[in-house]
Design a protein around this motif. Structure first.
Motif, short mmCIF file in Angstrom:
data_model
loop_
_atom_site.label_atom_id
_atom_site.label_comp_id
_atom_site.label_asym_id
_atom_site.label_seq_id
_atom_site.Cartn_x
_atom_site.Cartn_y
_atom_site.Cartn_z
N GLY A 111 0.38 -0.96 0.20
CA GLY A 111 0.10 0.17 -0.26
C GLY A 111 1.02 1.34 -0.18
N SER A 112 1.77 0.88 0.27
CA SER A 112 3.58 2.40 -0.42
C SER A 112 4.60 2.29 -0.29
CB SER A 112 3.25 2.75 1.62
OG SER A 112 4.04 4.34 1.70
N ILE A 113 4.51 2.96 -1.35
CA ILE A 113 5.98 2.71 -1.87
C ILE A 113 6.70 4.10 -1.69
CG2 ILE A 113 5.21 0.99 -3.87
CD1 ILE A 113 5.56 4.17 -5.20
N HIS A 114 6.47 4.77 -0.95
CA HIS A 114 7.24 6.15 -0.29
C HIS A 114 8.33 5.54 0.19
CE1 HIS A 114 6.97 10.12 1.39
NE2 HIS A 114 8.05 10.06 2.31
N ARG B 216 9.65 -0.30 -12.17
CA ARG B 216 8.17 0.60 -12.41
C ARG B 216 7.87 0.44 -10.89
NH1 ARG B 216 6.49 1.87 -17.39
NH2 ARG B 216 4.61 1.99 -16.77
N TYR B 217 7.54 0.96 -10.19
CA TYR B 217 7.76 1.09 -8.90
C TYR B 217 6.29 1.24 -9.01
CZ TYR B 217 12.00 2.15 -7.76
OH TYR B 217 12.77 2.67 -7.47
N SER B 218 5.87 0.07 -8.29
CA SER B 218 3.90 -0.68 -8.24
C SER B 218 3.17 -0.68 -7.40
CB SER B 218 4.10 -1.79 -9.08
OG SER B 218 2.35 -2.69 -9.17
N ILE B 219 2.01 0.34 -6.56
CA ILE B 219 1.29 0.48 -5.94
C ILE B 219 -0.04 -0.07 -6.50
CG2 ILE B 219 -0.34 2.50 -6.76
CD1 ILE B 219 1.15 2.22 -2.78
N TRP C 109 -3.06 9.30 -0.61
CA TRP C 109 -2.45 8.66 -1.86
C TRP C 109 -1.87 9.23 -2.20
CZ3 TRP C 109 -8.00 8.95 -4.55
CH2 TRP C 109 -8.43 7.51 -3.70
N ASP C 110 -1.43 11.04 -2.25
CA ASP C 110 -0.37 11.66 -2.28
C ASP C 110 0.66 11.01 -1.95
OD1 ASP C 110 -1.39 13.39 -4.18
OD2 ASP C 110 -1.76 15.08 -2.76
N PHE C 111 0.98 10.85 -0.17
CA PHE C 111 1.69 10.44 0.39
C PHE C 111 3.30 9.30 -0.79
CE2 PHE C 111 3.35 7.97 3.67
CZ PHE C 111 5.30 8.63 4.67
N PHE D 242 2.02 7.56 -2.55
CA PHE D 242 2.96 6.98 -4.14
C PHE D 242 2.31 8.25 -4.71
CE2 PHE D 242 -2.17 6.16 -4.85
CZ PHE D 242 -2.45 6.46 -6.26
N GLY D 243 1.22 9.01 -5.20
CA GLY D 243 1.18 10.12 -5.88
C GLY D 243 2.49 11.28 -6.09
N GLU D 244 2.95 11.16 -5.01
CA GLU D 244 4.34 12.40 -5.07
C GLU D 244 5.81 11.38 -5.25
OE1 GLU D 244 3.85 13.98 -1.34
OE2 GLU D 244 2.16 15.12 -2.53
N HIS D 245 5.39 10.44 -4.82
CA HIS D 245 6.37 9.28 -5.89
C HIS D 245 7.02 9.23 -7.33
CE1 HIS D 245 8.99 5.70 -5.80
NE2 HIS D 245 9.93 5.52 -4.60
N LYS D 246 8.31 9.95 -7.46
CA LYS D 246 9.01 10.60 -8.37
C LYS D 246 8.91 9.59 -9.56
CE LYS D 246 8.08 14.77 -7.29
NZ LYS D 246 7.09 15.32 -7.74
#
Length: 307
Positions: free
Chosen positions: A191-194, A208-211, A226-228, A230-234
């Motif tokens: 659930g988190s790739i932060h 590729r980082y997969s959420i 969601w931002d934290f 995966f959404g802000e994962h560059k």
């Protein structure tokens, strides 16, 4: 009169061709429109709903909806048993139908989920052996595009998961150099790739980082979480799993919000969970007859894929 009709049809042909081209070109270009088709990771050890229709039927139906990738879960136990006939057929049929495939190491045991890629019964070396065994068998299929290295690491220990991920991708890359894209999931059940980062590897452009996200994965307000997570994962992100029940109003609204968020973030590559109906948390694209398509789900998928 016949001459005029012929001339009218001749003038109409280019317009019809243009309309056909627009129909083919209705989706964003070069995006992954993926579906999960599970079974090989379960005690059934075969693809779900193949008791109703053969693999040809299912892949044809998937393509008619718009899917162009299948994420294929398997277990270490499946590899250890070595009963390959059904999977051999699947790979040949997917190749024949020009359907791309991602192999997903979903769990160790066929009867239950695995918290990590090792436990008291299977070692990490056993896990790596299973990857090499299955890839030795199928790596020559050009439609096998990627490997999802391990489904849903359940702990929050991102230091361990980064280290394990590095070992897994390095092992596969050493044995099959320049062959695969790598899908690396997150902590906390994927659930988190932060904090997940393998960008120092020389082939990081193939990582590729997969959420994984479901309506029950987070609580409101969703977008901040969601931002934290995966959404802000560059680095490049895809959605390896997401899904919902179409007869639950709250879940349908969640799915619409999730699609809206993905479009805003330009996260285009996704794999929907799941094809068959018998997933307790989400149901599937097919109803219980393994034939009828859930139009609510496909409508929301099309809203994600469209230009």
């Amino acid at each position: 009169m016949l001459y005029r009709l012929f001339w009218f049809l001749f003038l109409l042909l280019p317009l019809c061709s243009a309309q056909n081209l627009r129909g083919v070109d209705k989706y964003k270009e070069n995006i992954i429109r993926g579906i999960n088709w599970f079974g090989y990771e379960t005690e059934y050890k075969n693809l779900m709903c193949t008791w109703s229709h053969d693999i040809d039927w299912h892949i044809t139906k998937m393509k008619s909806i718009g899917f162009n990738y299948i994420r294929l879960p398997f277990s270490l136990e499946f590899v250890k048993d070595g009963n390959w006939d059904s999977m051999d057929t699947f790979f040949q049929k997917s190749f024949d139908h020009d359907m791309n495939v991602v192999l997903d190491f979903h769990r160790l045991h066929s009867s239950h989920q695995s918290a990590k890629p090792y436990d008291s019964m299977y070692s990490f070396d056993d896990f790596l052996w299973a990857w090499k065994t299955i890839l030795d068998r199928y790596h020559d299929y050009p439609n096998l595009k990627a490997v999802d290295i391990f489904n849903e690491y359940q702990d929050s220990n991102y230091v361990e998961w980064n280290n394990l991920s590095r070992q897994i991708v390095s092992f596969i890359e050493t044995n099959f150099p320049d062959r695969f894209d790598f899908y690396v999931g997150g902590t906390n059940w994927g659930g988190s790739i932060h904090y997940i980062d393998l960008s120092d590897l020389s082939y990081h452009d193939r990582i590729r980082y997969s959420i994984h996200k479901y309506w029950f994965s987070d609580s409101v307000p969703y977008e901040e979480k969601w931002d934290f997570s995966f959404g802000e994962h560059k680095p490049i992100v895809n959605v390896g799993e997401w899904g919902f029940k179409s007869d639950e109003t709250d879940e349908v609204e969640w799915a619409k919000d999730f699609v809206r968020y993905l479009r805003e973030k330009d996260i285009t590559d996704t794999f929907f969970w799941t094809w068959s109906w018998n997933s307790g948390d989400t149901g599937g694209c097919l109803f219980t007859d393994c034939t009828t398509v859930d139009e609510t789900k496909t409508s929301i998928l099309h809203s994600l894929w469209k230009k």
